[in-house]
Write a protein that holds these residues in place. Structure first.
Motif, PDB file in Angstrom:
ATOM      1  N   ILE A  18      31.729 -28.141  -5.683  1.00 53.25           N
ATOM      2  CA  ILE A  18      33.008 -28.193  -6.397  1.00 53.25           C
ATOM      3  C   ILE A  18      34.092 -28.752  -5.477  1.00 53.25           C
ATOM      4  N   ALA A  19      34.098 -28.311  -4.217  1.00 57.85           N
ATOM      5  CA  ALA A  19      35.084 -28.823  -3.256  1.00 57.85           C
ATOM      6  C   ALA A  19      34.887 -30.317  -3.015  1.00 57.85           C
ATOM      7  N   THR A  20      33.630 -30.745  -2.910  1.00 61.01           N
ATOM      8  CA  THR A  20      33.345 -32.166  -2.697  1.00 61.01           C
ATOM      9  C   THR A  20      33.769 -32.996  -3.900  1.00 61.01           C
ATOM     10  N   LEU A  21      33.473 -32.501  -5.096  1.00 66.39           N
ATOM     11  CA  LEU A  21      33.906 -33.195  -6.318  1.00 66.39           C
ATOM     12  C   LEU A  21      35.430 -33.245  -6.414  1.00 66.39           C
ATOM     13  N   ALA A  22      36.079 -32.169  -6.018  1.00 70.97           N
ATOM     14  CA  ALA A  22      37.550 -32.147  -6.041  1.00 70.97           C
ATOM     15  C   ALA A  22      38.112 -33.181  -5.059  1.00 70.97           C
ATOM     16  N   LEU A  23      37.501 -33.291  -3.883  1.00 69.28           N
ATOM     17  CA  LEU A  23      37.943 -34.285  -2.910  1.00 69.28           C
ATOM     18  C   LEU A  23      37.752 -35.698  -3.455  1.00 69.28           C
ATOM     19  N   TYR A  24      36.603 -35.958  -4.064  1.00 68.32           N
ATOM     20  CA  TYR A  24      36.337 -37.271  -4.659  1.00 68.32           C
ATOM     21  C   TYR A  24      37.364 -37.569  -5.756  1.00 68.32           C
ATOM     22  N   SER A  25      37.612 -36.603  -6.613  1.00 71.32           N
ATOM     23  CA  SER A  25      38.593 -36.775  -7.699  1.00 71.32           C
ATOM     24  C   SER A  25      39.987 -37.036  -7.142  1.00 71.32           C
ATOM     25  N   LEU A  26      40.326 -36.353  -6.055  1.00 71.18           N
ATOM     26  CA  LEU A  26      41.629 -36.556  -5.423  1.00 71.18           C
ATOM     27  C   LEU A  26      41.743 -37.981  -4.875  1.00 71.18           C
ATOM     28  N   VAL A  27      40.692 -38.470  -4.227  1.00 69.30           N
ATOM     29  CA  VAL A  27      40.702 -39.841  -3.694  1.00 69.30           C
ATOM     30  C   VAL A  27      40.915 -40.848  -4.824  1.00 69.30           C
ATOM     31  N   VAL A  28      40.176 -40.688  -5.906  1.00 69.95           N
ATOM     32  CA  VAL A  28      40.291 -41.622  -7.035  1.00 69.95           C
ATOM     33  C   VAL A  28      41.680 -41.515  -7.673  1.00 69.95           C
ATOM     34  N   THR A  29      42.179 -40.297  -7.858  1.00 73.76           N
ATOM     35  CA  THR A  29      43.494 -40.101  -8.480  1.00 73.76           C
ATOM     36  C   THR A  29      44.612 -40.702  -7.626  1.00 73.76           C
ATOM     37  N   VAL A  30      44.578 -40.442  -6.319  1.00 76.22           N
ATOM     38  CA  VAL A  30      45.600 -41.000  -5.422  1.00 76.22           C
ATOM     39  C   VAL A  30      45.533 -42.524  -5.437  1.00 76.22           C
ATOM     40  N   THR A  31      44.315 -43.064  -5.453  1.00 75.24           N
ATOM     41  CA  THR A  31      44.156 -44.518  -5.497  1.00 75.24           C
ATOM     42  C   THR A  31      44.768 -45.099  -6.765  1.00 75.24           C
ATOM     43  N   VAL A  32      44.515 -44.462  -7.888  1.00 73.38           N
ATOM     44  CA  VAL A  32      45.081 -44.941  -9.157  1.00 73.38           C
ATOM     45  C   VAL A  32      46.604 -44.854  -9.119  1.00 73.38           C
ATOM     46  N   LEU A  33      47.147 -43.756  -8.603  1.00 72.73           N
ATOM     47  CA  LEU A  33      48.598 -43.601  -8.527  1.00 72.73           C
ATOM     48  C   LEU A  33      49.226 -44.644  -7.597  1.00 72.73           C
ATOM     49  N   VAL A  34      48.628 -44.848  -6.440  1.00 77.73           N
ATOM     50  CA  VAL A  34      49.149 -45.854  -5.508  1.00 77.73           C
ATOM     51  C   VAL A  34      49.048 -47.243  -6.142  1.00 77.73           C
ATOM     52  N   GLY A  35      47.953 -47.505  -6.807  1.00 76.70           N
ATOM     53  CA  GLY A  35      47.793 -48.787  -7.493  1.00 76.70           C
ATOM     54  C   GLY A  35      48.844 -48.999  -8.563  1.00 76.70           C
ATOM     55  N   THR A  36      49.139 -47.954  -9.301  1.00 73.49           N
ATOM     56  CA  THR A  36      50.154 -48.038 -10.358  1.00 73.49           C
ATOM     57  C   THR A  36      51.542 -48.264  -9.764  1.00 73.49           C
ATOM     58  N   VAL A  37      51.888 -47.516  -8.735  1.00 71.46           N
ATOM     59  CA  VAL A  37      53.203 -47.627  -8.099  1.00 71.46           C
ATOM     60  C   VAL A  37      53.387 -49.002  -7.459  1.00 71.46           C
ATOM     61  N   THR A  38      52.338 -49.544  -6.869  1.00 70.91           N
ATOM     62  CA  THR A  38      52.447 -50.839  -6.181  1.00 70.91           C
ATOM     63  C   THR A  38      52.158 -52.022  -7.097  1.00 70.91           C
ATOM     64  N   GLY A  39      51.890 -51.746  -8.360  1.00 77.01           N
ATOM     65  CA  GLY A  39      51.658 -52.820  -9.320  1.00 77.01           C
ATOM     66  C   GLY A  39      50.289 -53.481  -9.212  1.00 77.01           C
ATOM     67  N   SER A 104      27.432 -28.908   1.625  1.00 76.15           N
ATOM     68  CA  SER A 104      27.679 -30.026   0.711  1.00 76.15           C
ATOM     69  C   SER A 104      27.934 -31.323   1.476  1.00 76.15           C
ATOM     70  N   LEU A 105      28.735 -31.255   2.533  1.00 74.62           N
ATOM     71  CA  LEU A 105      29.000 -32.441   3.347  1.00 74.62           C
ATOM     72  C   LEU A 105      27.750 -32.876   4.107  1.00 74.62           C
ATOM     73  N   GLY A 106      26.958 -31.914   4.571  1.00 78.00           N
ATOM     74  CA  GLY A 106      25.698 -32.242   5.231  1.00 78.00           C
ATOM     75  C   GLY A 106      24.742 -32.957   4.295  1.00 78.00           C
ATOM     76  N   GLU A 107      24.695 -32.500   3.060  1.00 79.76           N
ATOM     77  CA  GLU A 107      23.856 -33.168   2.063  1.00 79.76           C
ATOM     78  C   GLU A 107      24.365 -34.576   1.785  1.00 79.76           C
ATOM     79  N   LEU A 108      25.669 -34.697   1.608  1.00 79.54           N
ATOM     80  CA  LEU A 108      26.273 -35.997   1.323  1.00 79.54           C
ATOM     81  C   LEU A 108      26.004 -36.985   2.454  1.00 79.54           C
ATOM     82  N   LEU A 109      26.119 -36.531   3.692  1.00 80.64           N
ATOM     83  CA  LEU A 109      25.962 -37.416   4.844  1.00 80.64           C
ATOM     84  C   LEU A 109      24.506 -37.696   5.223  1.00 80.64           C
ATOM     85  N   SER A 110      23.565 -36.937   4.663  1.00 83.06           N
ATOM     86  CA  SER A 110      22.156 -37.172   4.988  1.00 83.06           C
ATOM     87  C   SER A 110      21.374 -37.750   3.808  1.00 83.06           C
ATOM     88  N   CYS A 111      22.037 -37.996   2.708  1.00 81.57           N
ATOM     89  CA  CYS A 111      21.381 -38.503   1.493  1.00 81.57           C
ATOM     90  C   CYS A 111      22.005 -39.840   1.088  1.00 81.57           C
TER      91      CYS A 111
END
Length: 171
Positions: A18-39, A104-111
């Motif tokens: 859940i924490a890993t998914l939340a981090l991924y969602s945060l990265v995507v959301t921030v990217t969309v917001l920055v993209g929107t603000v910067t046109g 979760s991070l160990g799984e992500l980094l080894s898979c």
């Protein structure tokens, strides 16, 4: 028992996921917001060449990060050697922690399959914010995939020539 808790038979670290998914969602959301603000606008689509190049580059980057001997220090806080077999120039590792975000991070980094989602997302973000640099990195990683396959083909041809292997079957 809530859905995020583990049972004795289910050792999956759902809280870490859940924490890993939340981090991924945060990265995507921030990217969309920055993209929107910067046109910045998303491309209308990717060409076949871009899709294939991104797929090959993501494959290479995810294998390099998750299996490369030289990238072991990056994984070391979250993984440990598993003793399993791996490909040429690769190591086999497993999560160090038994539960939580560390597992979760160990799984992500080894898979490499798990890491692909993050890597592809990074390439897509790069195409929006730094397309020229991202294209250069994508092309370089794609060329590296080709070089890897040539190394494997050469090693196989050498084994056949030395009689260590017959076509379709090893001795």
């Amino acid at each position: 028992m809530s859905g995020a808790e583990n049972t004795r038979d289910d050792r999956r670290p759902l809280g870490g996921y859940i924490a890993t998914l939340a981090l991924y969602s945060l990265v995507v959301t921030v990217t969309v917001l920055v993209g929107t603000v910067t046109g910045r606008r998303l491309p209308g689509g990717m060409s076949v060449r871009a899709v294939l190049g991104t797929a090959l580059a993501a494959h290479k980057v995810s294998r390099l990060v998750s299996k490369g001997a030289v990238t072991a220090p990056v994984r070391a806080p979250f993984t440990e050697p598993s003793g399993g077999e791996s490909g040429p120039g690769e190591v086999s590792e497993q999560p160090r922690a038994d539960s939580g975000l560390g597992h979760s991070l160990g799984e992500l980094l080894s898979c490499p399959f798990c890491l692909d989602v993050w890597v592809v997302t990074g390439f897509v973000i790069g195409q929006v914010f730094a397309p020229r640099a991202t294209t250069v990195v994508t092309d370089a990683m794609t060329a590296l995939v080709g070089a890897d396959f040539l190394h494997l083909a050469y090693a196989t041809a050498q084994q056949i020539a030395e009689g260590e292997m017959t076509v379709g079957r090893s001795r």
